[in-house]
Design an enzyme around this catalytic site. Structure first.
Site, short mmCIF file in Angstrom:
data_model
loop_
_atom_site.label_atom_id
_atom_site.label_comp_id
_atom_site.label_asym_id
_atom_site.label_seq_id
_atom_site.Cartn_x
_atom_site.Cartn_y
_atom_site.Cartn_z
N HIS A 6 -12.05 3.65 -4.68
CA HIS A 6 -11.52 2.44 -4.17
C HIS A 6 -9.93 2.29 -4.37
O HIS A 6 -9.68 2.62 -5.57
CB HIS A 6 -12.04 1.03 -4.60
CG HIS A 6 -13.30 0.97 -4.11
ND1 HIS A 6 -13.65 0.51 -2.81
CD2 HIS A 6 -14.76 1.11 -4.67
CE1 HIS A 6 -14.97 0.59 -2.66
NE2 HIS A 6 -15.67 0.95 -3.67
N LEU A 7 -8.99 1.97 -3.32
CA LEU A 7 -7.54 1.82 -3.87
C LEU A 7 -7.38 0.91 -4.76
O LEU A 7 -6.72 1.06 -5.75
CB LEU A 7 -6.90 1.61 -2.60
CG LEU A 7 -6.96 2.71 -1.31
CD1 LEU A 7 -6.41 1.94 -0.02
CD2 LEU A 7 -5.94 3.82 -1.74
N TYR A 64 0.96 -1.12 0.10
CA TYR A 64 0.08 -0.07 -0.08
C TYR A 64 0.79 1.25 -0.07
O TYR A 64 0.39 2.31 0.00
CB TYR A 64 -0.87 0.05 1.16
CG TYR A 64 -1.92 -1.02 1.24
CD1 TYR A 64 -3.00 -1.16 0.26
CD2 TYR A 64 -1.92 -2.17 2.00
CE1 TYR A 64 -3.74 -2.00 0.37
CE2 TYR A 64 -2.62 -3.25 2.04
CZ TYR A 64 -3.96 -3.28 1.02
OH TYR A 64 -4.90 -4.20 1.05
#
Lengths: 138, 138, 138, 138, 138, 138, 138, 138, 138, 138, 138, 138
Positions: free
Chosen positions: D94-95, D22
Site C-alpha cells: 500500500h502506498l 502522491y
C-alpha cells in the site's frame, strides 16, 4: 469575574432528599459561601427541562460556565451543540464517580466539548471548578 | 500531610519536549511551588515500568495519592488491583481531555477504584487534586 | 547513518529455540552482516519489559528506529505514546504475517504512529526496513 | 525472473493527479527504472474492475506478484479467493499507511493469503517488495 | 520433581493485607508445607513487572510451572507468547472465581496455551495444581 | 424447461486446478450429462465480473436460475437487487460447506431473495438444484 | 440402505395445523411414498425434547441421518456435540428459508458438523437429501 | 452548464419493470424534459459494473455529477476513492428512502465524500439535485 | 461424605467411543477406584436431557456436587438457576480445555454460581475436584 | 399551500453566530424571500425544547412539514412517534452533511418516518424541500 | 373459562425453598384460592424439561395460557415456536423484575409471540394475568 | 388511596386519533370509570416535555405512580433518576407489546427502577396496574 453554575435534572433535590447520601447542604446555602471564599459573582440556574438548559447556555453572559446536566450527560447531543456554539469556557462536573455506576453512565457526550471534567468529589467538584477559573483568570 | 504524586509512562518528558504543547515547566520545577502554596509534603515518583508503579503504590506511606498512569490508564488491570489493595485515597488526574482523543483513550480502568478524576486542565489538574486533599483534611 | 533496532518480548529467543520455525540465525549473528551490506551503524536493544522499551525509545539518538514490540504491539498505548514523543522516524516490522494468526493480533496500536509497516518476511522484514532508511537518506 | 505488478482501482491516477500528495511520477515512468535497478522483468496491469483483476491473477505466468487492489482490499472475498487459487507468491503493498486512515481501511481481506505486506512507504513500498523477491530468488 | 510457582502483580500481598478476605497465610509460609506434603521441590517467584515474569518463564528449568499472573491474565499477549515458547507444561490457577467478578476478568489470554486451569479455591487452587503434576509424573 | 446455471468468480477453475480438492471434472464436461439425465436445456454462464453477473440475471430468459456467485455471496447488494428484480425462481448453491470456513463466509446476502439454498455437496449441490426445478415443474 | 429422518420440536405439527402454510401432508403420510420412490428404508423419529434427540443420534444405526432440529438449530451445542460423536453422515434440512426470518434464525450451530445443508424447499428439502444419499451410495 | 447523471447497478430497469412501484417513465424519456426545464446539458451513463462507474467518474468532464450507485452505495470503497480523486462536486441521490429498508442499506460509504444527499423522492430526487446545481451556478 | 457426580449430554460416551481421544476408561470403571482412593461415597448420574439434570440437582442429597453439563454449559440459564436454588457446594469440571476450542465454548453460564472450576485435565479434572471436597471436609 | 418549517435546538443561532460557518442570513430574513419565490405560505417555529417540538407537530395544520430537529435527530423516539401520529407529509433536512461528522450523528431516528431526507446543502436544503412540496402539489 | 398456568424450570421450588425471598406459599396452595376468586377453572403444569413444556403447549385445550418458562425465557426458540403454532392467547409472567437482574435475563424470546407481559409482582403477576383473561372474556 | 397516572409524549392523542388502532376512548373518559370501579382517587398528568414529567415525579404526593413515558422509555436517564429519587412505588405500563416493535424499543431504561412492568394490554395495562396497587394496599 462572573461564573454561571448550570445544573440539570434532579439536581434541585440536593440537600433536600436523601441527606445520608448527598449531605444536607443545598446549592442555595453553599453558593454565598463560595462567592465569599473566591470573591466572585456566581449565577445559578437549575432546570429539569433539556431545552431550558440549552436556552440558558445560549444566553449566558458569564465569563465561565460550570455545568452538570445529570442524566442528560449521556444522551444530549443538543446540549453538546449548545456548548459548542458559545465562546465561554465550560467545565463539566459530577457529584458522584460515574465510572463506578451503571455502564450507560460511563460515556459523556459533554466532555469532548468542555475544557475538562471533575468528577467524584461531591459538592467539592463544583468548588474545585470555581477555583480553576479564578486561578486561571488571575 | 504527605501526598504522593505518581506519574506513569512518558510523563518524564513534560516540560522537556514539545513545550509548545505541554508548556516548559517540568514536575521537578513545579513541585516546590506547590509544596509552599499548600504547605504540605509532596513525594514524587515517575516510572515507565508498569510493575514499578505497582510496587510504589503497594509501598506508599503517603496520606493521599495523585496518580496519572498515562497509557496504562486504559489497559492495566494490575495497577487497578494495586490501588484496590491499599487504604490510601487515590485521585486520578490527566493533563489532556482524554475524551477528545482516540476512542481507546475514552475508557479508564483506573477511575472506578479512585475517589474521583480530574482531567483536561494541564498541570492544573494536579494542583486541583492537591487542593482537594488539603481541604478535605483540614 | 545510525539505526536502532528495538525488539520486544520473546524476540531474544529467535535463533535459539524452535529453529524449525524461526530459523537458526540470531540477531547477534545477523546484525554484523547487515552493517556490512548497508554500510551503516546498527544499535540493537531487546527487552521483555515494556517500560524499558519506552525508556530506550525516549533516549534514542539514532537517525531511524526499526521496531518490533512483539506481544505489546496489540496492547501498549504507552509504547505508542513514546513513539509519538520522539522526532525519529520509526518503521514497524513483524517476522510473521500477523493477519494469519489469532484475531487479537490483527490490530496494531503501533502502526498509526509509524512511517509504515513491513510484516511476514521473517528476518527479511528487518532487512527491508534497513534498506528503506538507507535509500531514503541517500 | 518475472514479476507482475497488479494495481487496482484509482491507482491509474498516481503521478497524474494531486502531485502534491502522491508525487509526480507515474508507474509508467518508474517501472523501467526498477527493471534496470533489479535486472528483472516487470509486467504491469491496472484495472478499476474487480473481475479483471481476478482474471489477471488467474492467468498470471509471473514468478511473483506484487499487488495493491486499493479500495477492494477491504471488501473483496473474490480477489482473496483468486490469490488462494494460484501457486505464485503474492506480496501486498500500500502506498499510504492505511492504519492512519478511516477505520474501514484497517482490516485487509487480502493479507492473510499473501506472504506478507508492506505499507506506508509510497512508491517505495513496491520497490521494497521487488527487492524482497529478487533477494529471495537469488 | 521440581515445580516453579510463578505469581504476578499484587500476589505478594497475600497473607499480608486484608486477611479477612485472603486469609492470613502467605506463600512464604505455606510453600514448605506443600514441599513436605508432596515431597517435591518448589521454586517460588513473584514479580509485579510483566517483563520479569516473561524472563522467568523463558529461563525456567522446572519440570512444571504453576502460574497466576493476576491482572496480566486478561491483557498480556507477551506472557502468552512466552509460555508458548517453552516446552514445560503450565497450569493456570486463580485464587478467586474470576467468572463472578467484573466482565473484563472473564476472558483469559493465558488459558489457551496452558494444559488447564483451576480457579476459585483460594490457596487450594495451587495445591490442586501441585497434586496434578505429582500424580501425572508418578 | 430451460435452466440457467450462473457461476461467479473463480468457479471457472473447477476441474482445472487443485483436482485433489475439487475433483477433475469441469462444468463444461458435466453439463451435457445433466442435460441428458434430466432431459432439460441448461444454459451456462460464468464471469469473474460482478456487473456481468448482474447483466446476465437481468437478461435471463430461463425458467429457473441456479446461482453460485462465489466470493460475491457475502458482499454484493447489487447482485441481490438484480435477483429481486426478475420474476424467475432462483436457487443458491455452494460447492463447500461455507459454515465450516472463515466467519466472513457465514452470512449470505443472496439467500433471503432466493427460493432456498443447497450447500456442501460439491457438484452434487448443482445436480440437486436441477432435480428440484425439474420435479417442481412436472 | 437405511436412512434416519430426525425431526425436532414442533415438527410433529406439520400437515396437522396451519395447512395453508405447511401443506396438508404429514410425515406419516409422505414417508411411505419416499421409501417406494427411492427403494430405501426410512426410519422416522420426532421429539420435542432436546435430550431425546441426542439419545437418538447416539444410538442411530442408520447409514445416513437427515436432521431438522427446528428451534434447537440455533441454540444446541449439545446436539452439535452428539453429531460430532457419531460416524454417520448427517445432512441438515429446513422447510423454510431461515435466512428470510428473524435474525436469531440466521446462524446454525449444526451446519458446521454436517456434510451440507438444504433449506427453503418445504418437504422437498427432505426429499432432496434422500436423493443425495441414495445417489452417493450407488 | 453540463451535468453528468451516473447510475449504478439495476437502475437501467427503472421505467421498464415493476411500473406499479417505480413508475413507467425511464431515464431515457425524462432526461430531455429536465434539459428543457433547466436549460442545461445532461450526460447520462449507467453501468452494472463497479469499475466502469469508476472509469466514468475519473474521466468525467462535467461541471457537476449526480450519482446513484445503487447496491454499491453500501460496499464500494473504490467508488468512494474515485469521487475523492476528482475536483467535480458530486451529489448523491436515492429513489427510495433507504432508511426504511434493510439495515445494511442504512450506511452509505459515498455520502461523506459528496456535497450532500437527497433520498426518498423517486425521480424527483434527481430533479432536485439538478435544481441545486443550476441555482448554485447562477 | 457423599459426592454426586453429575454429567450432561454426550458424556455417556466417554470410554466407549473415540478412545484415541478420550481414553478407554469409562466413568463406570473409574468411580470405584476413586471411592477407594478417597474413602468416600460417590453417586453418579448422567443424562442428555437438560430438565433431568435440573431435577437431579434439585433433589440431590449429597454433601457436594461435581458437575459437567457439557454443551449445556454455554446455554443453560435453567441449570444455573437450579444450582443457585440448592445449598450444596458445586464444583464445575471439564475434560477438555474449553478455552482452546470454538469461541462459543469460552463463556460458561455455570461458573459464576459454583465454588470454582477445574478444566483441561481429562478425567483428572474430576479427581482433583473430589480431592478438593475431601480435603475441605476433613 | 401552507408549509410549516420546524427547527429544533440551536437552530435559532443561524445567521447570528459564527457567520463564517453558517452564513449571515437568518431564517427570519430568508423566509419572506422563499414565500415570494414559491408563492406559498410558510409558517416558522423553532424551539430548543423537545416536547414543544412534539406539541407543534401534533397541532400542525399545514399541508406539509419541513423539519430539522438538530441534535434530537439521533436520540428522540418521541419526536419520531409524533411524526408517525400525524397525516401530514414530512421532509427531513439538515444544513450540514451529517455523514461527515461524529459517528453518533450518522444514524437518524427521524428519516424512516419521513418521505425523504435532504442533507448537506446549507440553507438550500430547506429551499429544495419547499420546491419538492410545491411541485408535488401542483 | 379454562386457564392453563404453565411453569418452567425451578418454579416447582416456589413456596418450598428460600421462603424469605419467594414467600412460603406454593402454587398448589394458591391455585384453589384464585379459582374461587375468579370463578374459573385453572389447570396447572410445571416441568423442568423444555420439551415437555412444548408438548403441553401443543396439546393445550384451555381458553388462555399464562406462562413463565423461567430460564428458558432467554434461550428457547423452540418454546417460542410452540406458542406461535397454537391459537390460544398467551400472557407471559415473571415473579421477579428481570430487568434488574443479570444482562442475559433482559431479553425474552417469548414476549414477541405473546399478547403481553407482566413482570416483577411476585405471585401477583399470575393473579393479574388471570384477571386480564377473565375481564377480557366477560 | 391516591394514584398518579403519568403519561409521556404523544399519549395525549389516545382516543383522539387512529381509533382503529388505539380505540376511541380517551384517558379523560376512562379515568372516572376506574375511580368508581376501584374506589380510589386518580390524579392524571400528561406532558410531551421530558422535564415536566420529571417535575411531576419529584412533586408527586400520591401513594403510587403508574407511568408510561412513551418514547422517553428508551432514552431518558433523567426520568430514571427522578424515579429513583422518590419513595413512591412506581409501576411501568405500555399500551403495546414493545417487544414486537423496532429493536430500539426493546430496552427500557425505566423498568429497573420500578416495582414491575405491565405491557401489551392496551388500556387494560393501566387498569391492571391500578388493581395491583389497590390489592396491595388493602
Amino acid at each position: 469575574m462572573k461564573i454561571l453554575i448550570l445544573n440539570g435534572p434532579n439536581l434541585n433535590l440536593i440537600g433536600k432528599r436523601q441527606p445520608e447520601i448527598y449531605g444536607n447542604i443545598s446549592f442555595e446555602e453553599i453558593l454565598p459561601k463560595w462567592q465569599s471564599e473566591f470573591n466572585c459573582s456566581i449565577e445559578y440556574f437549575q432546570s429539569n427541562i433539556e431545552g431550558e438548559l440549552i436556552n440558558t447556555i445560549q444566553n449566558a453572559t458569564a465569563d465561565a460556565i460550570i455545568l452538570n446536566v445529570g442524566g442528560y450527560t449521556h444522551t444530549s447531543v443538543a446540549i453538546r451543540d449548545a456548548i459548542s456554539s458559545v465562546n465561554i469556557p465550560v467545565v463539566e462536573v459530577h457529584l458522584s464517580n460515574i465510572a463506578k455506576r451503571e455502564s450507560f453512565r460511563h460515556e459523556s457526550l459533554i466532555t469532548p466539548v468542555c475544557v475538562g471534567c471533575i468528577l467524584g468529589f461531591g459538592m467539592e467538584s463544583y468548588r474545585l471548578a470555581i477555583g480553576y477559573f479564578i486561578t486561571r483568570k488571575d
